[in-house]
Design a protein around this motif. Structure first.
Motif, PDB file in Angstrom:
ATOM      1  N   ARG A   1     -10.234  -2.257   6.814  1.00 13.79           N
ATOM      2  CA  ARG A   1     -10.338  -3.121   7.998  1.00 13.79           C
ATOM      3  C   ARG A   1      -9.223  -2.827   8.996  1.00 13.79           C
ATOM      4  N   LEU A   2      -8.067  -2.390   8.485  1.00 10.48           N
ATOM      5  CA  LEU A   2      -6.964  -2.011   9.361  1.00 10.48           C
ATOM      6  C   LEU A   2      -7.132  -0.584   9.880  1.00 10.48           C
ATOM      7  N   ILE A   3      -7.464   0.331   8.974  1.00 11.75           N
ATOM      8  CA  ILE A   3      -7.563   1.751   9.331  1.00 11.75           C
ATOM      9  C   ILE A   3      -8.707   1.990  10.313  1.00 11.75           C
TER      10      ILE A   3
ATOM     11  N   GLY B   1       3.291  -0.092  -6.312  1.00 16.25           N
ATOM     12  CA  GLY B   1       3.477  -0.851  -5.095  1.00 16.25           C
ATOM     13  C   GLY B   1       3.396  -2.328  -5.401  1.00 16.25           C
ATOM     14  N   ILE B   2       3.403  -3.139  -4.354  1.00 19.40           N
ATOM     15  CA  ILE B   2       3.329  -4.594  -4.514  1.00 19.40           C
ATOM     16  C   ILE B   2       2.160  -5.116  -3.700  1.00 19.40           C
ATOM     17  N   SER B   3       1.309  -5.881  -4.335  1.00 25.03           N
ATOM     18  CA  SER B   3       0.201  -6.538  -3.648  1.00 25.03           C
ATOM     19  C   SER B   3       0.122  -7.968  -4.154  1.00 25.03           C
TER      20      SER B   3
ATOM     21  N   THR C   1      -0.418  -1.821   3.823  1.00 24.99           N
ATOM     22  CA  THR C   1      -1.202  -3.055   3.830  1.00 24.99           C
ATOM     23  C   THR C   1      -0.735  -3.948   4.975  1.00 24.99           C
ATOM     24  N   ALA C   2      -1.465  -5.003   5.244  1.00 24.01           N
ATOM     25  CA  ALA C   2      -1.108  -5.935   6.325  1.00 24.01           C
ATOM     26  C   ALA C   2       0.256  -6.555   6.065  1.00 24.01           C
TER      27      ALA C   2
ATOM     28  N   THR D   1       3.641  -6.143   8.379  1.00 19.71           N
ATOM     29  CA  THR D   1       4.384  -7.293   8.886  1.00 19.71           C
ATOM     30  C   THR D   1       5.859  -7.185   8.507  1.00 19.71           C
ATOM     31  N   LYS D   2       6.118  -6.833   7.244  1.00 13.99           N
ATOM     32  CA  LYS D   2       7.500  -6.696   6.772  1.00 13.99           C
ATOM     33  C   LYS D   2       8.214  -5.587   7.532  1.00 13.99           C
ATOM     34  N   GLN D   3       7.518  -4.471   7.761  1.00  8.48           N
ATOM     35  CA  GLN D   3       8.106  -3.354   8.490  1.00  8.48           C
ATOM     36  C   GLN D   3       8.462  -3.763   9.920  1.00  8.48           C
TER      37      GLN D   3
END
Length: 253
Positions: free
Chosen positions: A43-45, A195-197, A217-218, A222-224
């Protein structure tokens, strides 16, 4: 790759006529979490594309039964990808994926192996092969253990070559233990790394670009963004402190 599958039947069952589930529940979280993680990444890509559909735990009907629609032949992958179809069909979305309505064969099928073996390395593999699905992906959190899974990797990607599936060699990633397989027909790679999800740290399955760079991921985006904003604030504060040390008021510049 878009495959058109012609049928000469006049009165074919529609999605409304067909069961939308095989009524077999998943037996572990990963069978939901991994397909949905990949969906949310797509959905993002492909946020600007409307020509794809990623089905999760959805019936894929490939052969109709006109007399008894409920007996039409179907398979239920943990997830599958179709290209060249409408992203959304109506207000309620698809009930199932009906091949003779869509006229496009999925290009990829994903199976996440559960605690109960369901033929992912043999019976299901042959089914997807016979259907002509170009890529078949198997994720197995139990790989490397003795018995059935001893000689299998955690992520295996098969490609249809001359009517038979061939196991594709993965590319090793910079992160230790990570691996990825590039799929040119999708212009995407699929692979796995730690990774972390959802605050759960483990090995996850992700999409990658042609340079083996993982799509974030979304929550990672956001964190970046927050980290970059914090760095910019620190730099501005550092500059302001320096200017004040020179007797310059930064607010007047």
């Amino acid at each position: 790759m878009v495959t058109t599958v012609p049928y000469e039947y006049r009165q074919l069952p529609t999605a409304e006529d067909l069961p939308d589930s095989d009524e077999n529940p998943v037996d572990n979280e990963l069978q939901n979490d991994i397909p949905n993680l990949l969906l949310n990444l797509l959905r993002l890509i492909w946020s600007e594309r409307e020509d794809w559909f990623w089905g999760v735990d959805m019936c894929f009907y490939y052969e109709p039964n006109i007399e008894e629609p409920e007996k039409s032949k179907a398979i239920v992958p943990d997830a599958f990808l179709a290209l060249g179809v409408d992203r959304r069909t109506n207000e309620g979305g698809r009930l199932s994926y009906v091949l003779w309505q869509e006229n496009v064969l999925p290009i990829l099928a994903l199976e996440v192996i559960s605690k109960k073996y369901n033929g992912e390395y043999d019976r299901k593999l042959l089914q997807y092969q016979d259907l002509g699905i170009l890529y078949y992906v198997v994720y197995n959190a139990l790989s490397g253990r003795r018995g059935l899974y001893k000689n299998h990797q955690s992520l295996e990607v098969y490609k249809l070559v001359n009517g038979n599936y061939e196991l594709l060699p993965p590319v090793s990633l910079l992160q230790e233990g990570g691996k990825m397989v590039w799929m040119p027909e999708l212009a995407l790679g699929i692979g796995c790394e730690r990774g972390i999800s959802g605050n759960w740290e483990r090995e996850w399955v992700y999409w990658y670009d042609r340079n083996s760079i993982r799509y974030l991921t979304a929550e990672e985006r956001t964190k970046q963004a927050e980290e970059l904003a914090s760095q910019e604030r620190q730099q501005k504060e550092k500059l302001a402190t320096y200017l004040r040390s020179l007797g310059i008021n930064p607010d007047e510049i």
